[in-house]
Design a protein around this motif. Sequence first.
Motif, PDB file in Angstrom:
ATOM      1  N   VAL A 107      25.958 -23.717  48.055  1.00  0.00           N
ATOM      2  CA  VAL A 107      25.580 -22.114  47.906  1.00  0.00           C
ATOM      3  C   VAL A 107      24.718 -21.762  48.492  1.00  0.00           C
ATOM      4  O   VAL A 107      24.299 -21.252  48.887  1.00  0.00           O
ATOM      5  N   ARG A 108      23.090 -22.375  48.908  1.00  0.00           N
ATOM      6  CA  ARG A 108      21.942 -22.215  49.577  1.00  0.00           C
ATOM      7  C   ARG A 108      22.199 -22.660  51.337  1.00  0.00           C
ATOM      8  O   ARG A 108      22.118 -21.752  51.531  1.00  0.00           O
ATOM      9  N   ARG A 109      23.183 -23.675  51.029  1.00  0.00           N
ATOM     10  CA  ARG A 109      23.180 -23.822  52.704  1.00  0.00           C
ATOM     11  C   ARG A 109      23.971 -22.385  53.174  1.00  0.00           C
ATOM     12  O   ARG A 109      24.626 -21.924  54.271  1.00  0.00           O
ATOM     13  N   LEU A 110      25.367 -22.065  52.795  1.00  0.00           N
ATOM     14  CA  LEU A 110      26.071 -20.971  53.122  1.00  0.00           C
ATOM     15  C   LEU A 110      25.559 -19.383  52.963  1.00  0.00           C
ATOM     16  O   LEU A 110      25.187 -19.062  53.807  1.00  0.00           O
ATOM     17  N   LYS A 111      24.217 -19.458  52.214  1.00  0.00           N
ATOM     18  CA  LYS A 111      23.364 -18.775  51.845  1.00  0.00           C
ATOM     19  C   LYS A 111      22.931 -18.437  53.258  1.00  0.00           C
ATOM     20  O   LYS A 111      22.654 -17.512  54.078  1.00  0.00           O
ATOM     21  N   ALA A 112      21.958 -19.299  53.730  1.00  0.00           N
ATOM     22  CA  ALA A 112      21.024 -19.660  54.975  1.00  0.00           C
ATOM     23  C   ALA A 112      22.130 -19.652  56.195  1.00  0.00           C
ATOM     24  O   ALA A 112      21.726 -18.548  57.097  1.00  0.00           O
TER      25      ALA A 112
END
Length: 136
Positions: A107-112
């Motif tokens: 989720v962090r990677r997708l958000k960034a």
Amino acid sequence: MMRSKEEKTMKKATAITCLFLDIGGVLLTDGWDHHARKRAATHFKLDLAEMEDRHHLTFDTYEEGKLTLEEYLGRVVFYQQRPFTPAQFRKFMFAQSKPYPKMIELVRRLKARYGLKIVVVQQRSTGTEFPSDSQV
């Protein structure tokens, strides 16, 4: 030929700008499932069958937001005197929920990468702290 048609369709698709995520079972384990209740019954020396019966009679009402956590626990655990406090029980209960690090990192990677907004879908307030958009 089919591929270029699919590519054109994809180019016309609306971009995804937001992810709606549940906490239990997505970012964290289901913290109050049958196994967690069994651990609680063992730890606090409660009658598991009685606790399960009371849980099943009460949990849907709690999930709908018609009961607070204190009211739920009053019906399921603290309907009689106990040698432990509601605070001790809540602490144990909340400790049952564990993070899914790989999912949180995804989720962090997708958000960034895509500049997504993250919305946590939570049916009720349990008094616990969950990751906010700035933490994910």
